[in-house]
Structures are given as structure tokens and as C-alpha cells.
Design a protein around this motif. Structure first.
Motif, PDB file in Angstrom:
ATOM      1  N   ILE A  89      -8.419  -6.051  -3.619  1.00  0.00           N
ATOM      2  CA  ILE A  89      -9.387  -7.367  -3.505  1.00  0.00           C
ATOM      3  C   ILE A  89      -8.938  -8.372  -2.763  1.00  0.00           C
ATOM      4  O   ILE A  89      -7.643  -8.753  -2.530  1.00  0.00           O
ATOM      5  CB  ILE A  89      -9.232  -8.021  -5.121  1.00  0.00           C
ATOM      6  CG1 ILE A  89     -10.032  -6.710  -6.110  1.00  0.00           C
ATOM      7  CG2 ILE A  89     -10.344  -9.101  -4.907  1.00  0.00           C
ATOM      8  CD1 ILE A  89      -9.914  -7.281  -7.441  1.00  0.00           C
ATOM      9  N   ALA A  90      -9.629  -8.572  -1.668  1.00  0.00           N
ATOM     10  CA  ALA A  90      -9.052  -9.454  -0.437  1.00  0.00           C
ATOM     11  C   ALA A  90      -8.592 -10.904  -0.824  1.00  0.00           C
ATOM     12  O   ALA A  90      -7.809 -11.223  -0.389  1.00  0.00           O
ATOM     13  CB  ALA A  90     -10.239  -9.454   0.547  1.00  0.00           C
ATOM     14  N   ASP A  91      -9.449 -11.344  -1.687  1.00  0.00           N
ATOM     15  CA  ASP A  91      -9.003 -12.642  -2.227  1.00  0.00           C
ATOM     16  C   ASP A  91      -7.958 -12.790  -3.020  1.00  0.00           C
ATOM     17  O   ASP A  91      -7.201 -13.592  -3.136  1.00  0.00           O
ATOM     18  CB  ASP A  91     -10.274 -13.249  -3.184  1.00  0.00           C
ATOM     19  CG  ASP A  91     -11.282 -13.715  -2.021  1.00  0.00           C
ATOM     20  OD1 ASP A  91     -11.192 -13.718  -1.055  1.00  0.00           O
ATOM     21  OD2 ASP A  91     -12.525 -13.929  -2.830  1.00  0.00           O
ATOM     22  N   VAL A  92      -7.606 -11.532  -3.570  1.00  0.00           N
ATOM     23  CA  VAL A  92      -6.138 -11.710  -4.453  1.00  0.00           C
ATOM     24  C   VAL A  92      -4.918 -11.379  -3.285  1.00  0.00           C
ATOM     25  O   VAL A  92      -4.030 -12.271  -3.382  1.00  0.00           O
ATOM     26  CB  VAL A  92      -6.196 -10.306  -5.087  1.00  0.00           C
ATOM     27  CG1 VAL A  92      -4.742  -9.980  -5.954  1.00  0.00           C
ATOM     28  CG2 VAL A  92      -7.090 -10.348  -6.543  1.00  0.00           C
ATOM     29  N   ARG A  93      -5.168 -10.848  -2.730  1.00  0.00           N
ATOM     30  CA  ARG A  93      -4.224 -10.255  -1.334  1.00  0.00           C
ATOM     31  C   ARG A  93      -3.891 -11.734  -0.644  1.00  0.00           C
ATOM     32  O   ARG A  93      -2.778 -12.288  -0.387  1.00  0.00           O
ATOM     33  CB  ARG A  93      -4.449  -9.389  -0.340  1.00  0.00           C
ATOM     34  CG  ARG A  93      -4.657  -8.131  -0.981  1.00  0.00           C
ATOM     35  CD  ARG A  93      -4.813  -6.835   0.098  1.00  0.00           C
ATOM     36  NE  ARG A  93      -3.324  -6.923   0.506  1.00  0.00           N
ATOM     37  CZ  ARG A  93      -2.465  -5.719  -0.089  1.00  0.00           C
ATOM     38  NH1 ARG A  93      -2.738  -5.293  -1.302  1.00  0.00           N
ATOM     39  NH2 ARG A  93      -1.136  -5.834   0.256  1.00  0.00           N
ATOM     40  N   ASP A  95      -4.025   3.258  -2.111  1.00  0.00           N
ATOM     41  CA  ASP A  95      -3.266   2.159  -1.328  1.00  0.00           C
ATOM     42  C   ASP A  95      -3.542   2.511   0.217  1.00  0.00           C
ATOM     43  O   ASP A  95      -3.320   1.671   1.152  1.00  0.00           O
ATOM     44  CB  ASP A  95      -1.779   2.334  -1.530  1.00  0.00           C
ATOM     45  CG  ASP A  95      -1.262   1.755  -3.182  1.00  0.00           C
ATOM     46  OD1 ASP A  95      -2.339   1.075  -3.413  1.00  0.00           O
ATOM     47  OD2 ASP A  95      -0.328   1.869  -3.404  1.00  0.00           O
ATOM     48  N   ALA A  96      -3.395   3.607   0.676  1.00  0.00           N
ATOM     49  CA  ALA A  96      -3.701   4.152   2.147  1.00  0.00           C
ATOM     50  C   ALA A  96      -5.198   3.851   2.632  1.00  0.00           C
ATOM     51  O   ALA A  96      -5.267   3.638   3.839  1.00  0.00           O
ATOM     52  CB  ALA A  96      -3.001   5.498   2.332  1.00  0.00           C
ATOM     53  N   GLY A  97      -6.010   3.935   1.633  1.00  0.00           N
ATOM     54  CA  GLY A  97      -7.313   3.990   2.042  1.00  0.00           C
ATOM     55  C   GLY A  97      -7.956   2.637   1.934  1.00  0.00           C
ATOM     56  O   GLY A  97      -9.267   2.622   2.541  1.00  0.00           O
ATOM     57  N   ARG A  98      -7.368   1.821   1.288  1.00  0.00           N
ATOM     58  CA  ARG A  98      -8.210   0.484   1.169  1.00  0.00           C
ATOM     59  C   ARG A  98      -8.345  -0.300   2.569  1.00  0.00           C
ATOM     60  O   ARG A  98      -7.522  -0.176   3.471  1.00  0.00           O
ATOM     61  CB  ARG A  98      -7.201  -0.471   0.170  1.00  0.00           C
ATOM     62  CG  ARG A  98      -5.925  -0.821   0.999  1.00  0.00           C
ATOM     63  CD  ARG A  98      -5.077  -1.540  -0.175  1.00  0.00           C
ATOM     64  NE  ARG A  98      -3.974  -2.003   0.363  1.00  0.00           N
ATOM     65  CZ  ARG A  98      -2.596  -2.262  -0.381  1.00  0.00           C
ATOM     66  NH1 ARG A  98      -2.577  -1.830  -1.512  1.00  0.00           N
ATOM     67  NH2 ARG A  98      -1.539  -2.552   0.201  1.00  0.00           N
ATOM     68  N   ALA A  99      -9.484  -1.061   2.561  1.00  0.00           N
ATOM     69  CA  ALA A  99     -10.028  -1.585   3.711  1.00  0.00           C
ATOM     70  C   ALA A  99      -8.991  -2.741   4.293  1.00  0.00           C
ATOM     71  O   ALA A  99      -8.809  -3.179   5.263  1.00  0.00           O
ATOM     72  CB  ALA A  99     -11.220  -1.978   3.672  1.00  0.00           C
ATOM     73  N   ALA A 145      -5.417  -4.388   4.069  1.00  0.00           N
ATOM     74  CA  ALA A 145      -4.037  -4.260   4.351  1.00  0.00           C
ATOM     75  C   ALA A 145      -4.006  -2.945   3.760  1.00  0.00           C
ATOM     76  O   ALA A 145      -2.795  -2.830   2.939  1.00  0.00           O
ATOM     77  CB  ALA A 145      -3.262  -5.146   3.636  1.00  0.00           C
ATOM     78  N   PRO A 146      -4.109  -1.756   4.395  1.00  0.00           N
ATOM     79  CA  PRO A 146      -3.780  -0.611   3.867  1.00  0.00           C
ATOM     80  C   PRO A 146      -2.266  -0.014   4.069  1.00  0.00           C
ATOM     81  O   PRO A 146      -1.457  -0.863   4.985  1.00  0.00           O
ATOM     82  CB  PRO A 146      -4.418   0.479   4.611  1.00  0.00           C
ATOM     83  CG  PRO A 146      -4.662  -0.238   6.093  1.00  0.00           C
ATOM     84  CD  PRO A 146      -4.795  -1.602   5.703  1.00  0.00           C
ATOM     85  N   MET A 147      -1.705   0.691   3.070  1.00  0.00           N
ATOM     86  CA  MET A 147      -0.275   1.111   3.115  1.00  0.00           C
ATOM     87  C   MET A 147      -0.226   2.233   4.475  1.00  0.00           C
ATOM     88  O   MET A 147      -0.700   3.162   4.316  1.00  0.00           O
ATOM     89  CB  MET A 147       0.238   1.799   2.110  1.00  0.00           C
ATOM     90  CG  MET A 147       1.449   2.260   2.021  1.00  0.00           C
ATOM     91  SD  MET A 147       1.923   3.362   0.672  1.00  0.00           S
ATOM     92  CE  MET A 147       1.247   4.717   0.757  1.00  0.00           C
ATOM     93  N   VAL A 148       0.492   1.556   5.349  1.00  0.00           N
ATOM     94  CA  VAL A 148       0.780   2.412   6.771  1.00  0.00           C
ATOM     95  C   VAL A 148       2.106   2.029   7.184  1.00  0.00           C
ATOM     96  O   VAL A 148       2.437   0.750   7.225  1.00  0.00           O
ATOM     97  CB  VAL A 148      -0.441   2.317   7.622  1.00  0.00           C
ATOM     98  CG1 VAL A 148      -0.416   0.931   7.912  1.00  0.00           C
ATOM     99  CG2 VAL A 148      -0.118   3.338   8.848  1.00  0.00           C
ATOM    100  N   ALA A 149       2.846   2.981   7.842  1.00  0.00           N
ATOM    101  CA  ALA A 149       4.171   2.666   8.520  1.00  0.00           C
ATOM    102  C   ALA A 149       3.922   1.634   9.739  1.00  0.00           C
ATOM    103  O   ALA A 149       2.688   2.126  10.652  1.00  0.00           O
ATOM    104  CB  ALA A 149       4.929   3.784   9.009  1.00  0.00           C
TER     105      ALA A 149
END
Length: 205
Positions: free
Chosen positions: A82-86, A162-166, A168-172
Motif C-alpha cells: 500500500i503506497a500510503d503505508v510506505r 514482495d518482488a511483484g508489487r508496483a 518499491a518492489p524487492m530487488v537488488a
């Protein structure tokens, strides 16, 4: 002196243990940013709206004793998309990263979003099967009745989310050093992480 170490990676890869050890070795402050999301997830499970839960989060919420359960982990992963949470939690993390004396932050988007200019970046990973085995052992020790297959399914589902979220996805990060802990002991993983941070510190001096 400020020196920021960003350590990212998927669940149960060892980044929390490594981050604490790196912080202790260098005398830096440590922030488990995943704990922020777990605390929000716990408040959501308790009935709060996700954005309200993030905006009103207090230090006391991080001390709740039941933030390491599977249910809270899954809730944390869901609110993290959720963008507003982040957005509500970004400022806190960035202020922590700039603190005097050095800081280590671990999470999933530290090197890419929270602290893209971090002085040292590590991406700690391991195979899904290895991570599930570690998490299953941890949960079994706490008397939680999850099966290994259930834990493995949860790990894979969380990785995908986590990797697929629009947002801030989890990525190196492109400039992060990769540390695969699949076949390493805790001591070996910590030693390699410390060596990688030492290299960055030497370059910054």
C-alpha cells in the motif's frame, strides 16, 4: 560521522542476523525496517485501517512480543504493497539512516528506495527451500503448528508479492554486493558481510 549500510533481501535469508552483527561490529545503530511493517500488520490484524496504523505507529508498537508469527508476517507483506503505508514510514527510516555514528538498515527496498545513496549495499539471499527450512525450524521452536510445506508455500507467496508489487518492489540495487547464504554458516555469512562493508568504508575514507 554518518555511514549508512543498506541490507536487503527476502524473508529468512539471514539479513536480520547479519545486519545486527554488522552493526555491532562497527558500533553502528541498527534498524530492522521489516519490524515497522510487522508492527503495522499487527495493528491491522487488531482492527485498524492500514494507513491509520502506519501514520500513528509508535516506538512502543515495535516492542510487541508477537511480531514474529506467520500471521503477522503475511499481514506485513500485504500492507507493504500500500503506497500510503510506505510513504508514512519512509521519513522515519531516512532520518534513522542519517544519524551520527553510522547506521545499518535492513529490509527489502533500502538500497533502491529508502537510501539509494547508501555508503554500502548488500543483497542477502538464499534458495526458497533453505529459507523455508530455517523459518520452519524457528516456528517449530516456538510451538507453532505450521508444516514445512505450508512454510515453503508462504515463503514463495511472499517472495512473489514482495518482488511483484508496483510500489518499491524487492530487488537488488544495481550497485549492491550479492551475498548468497544458502550454503554458509551464520559465522561465514557475517564474516563475508563485514568484509564487504569494510571495502566500502575503505573507499569512503
Amino acid at each position: 560521522m554518518t555511514f549508512c549500510v543498506a541490507i536487503d533481501g527476502p524473508a529468512a535469508a539471514g539479513k536480520g542476523t547479519i545486519s545486527k552483527a554488522v552493526a555491532a561490529h562497527f558500533g553502528f545503530a541498527h534498524l530492522d525496517t521489516g519490524l515497522l511493517y510487522r508492527a503495522v500488520g499487527k495493528r491491522v490484524l487488531d482492527g485498524l485501517d492500514p494507513v491509520e496504523a502506519a501514520q500513528t505507529l509508535t516506538a512502543q508498537d515495535l516492542d510487541a512480543g508477537d511480531l514474529r508469527t506467520s500471521a503477522v508476517a503475511q499481514a506485513a507483506s500485504k500492507v507493504a504493497v500500500i503506497a500510503d503505508v510506505r510513504a508514512a514510514l519512509v521519513a522515519f527510516q531516512r532520518d534513522f539512516a542519517r544519524r551520527e555514528g553510522g547506521a545499518v538498515l535492513d529490509g527489502r527496498d533500502i538500497g533502491t528506495v529508502i537510501c539509494p545513496d547508501a555508503d554500502a549495499k548488500l543483497f542477502v539471499t538464499a534458495s526458497a527451500e533453505t529459507r523455508a527450512a530455517r523459518r520452519f525450524k524457528e516456528l517449530s521452536g516456538k510451538g507453532q503448528p505450521d508444516t514445512y510445506d505450508q512454510v515453503l508455500a508462504d515463503v514463495k507467496a511472499r517472495d512473489a508479492r514482495d518482488a511483484g508489487r508496483a510500489e518499491a518492489p524487492m530487488v537488488a540495487a544495481d550497485d549492491a554486493a550479492l551475498l548468497d547464504t544458502s550454503t554458509l554458516s551464520i559465522e561465514e555469512a557475517v564474516a563475508q558481510a563485514i568484509a564487504l562493508v569494510e571495502q566500502s568504508r575503505s573507499g569512503a575514507l
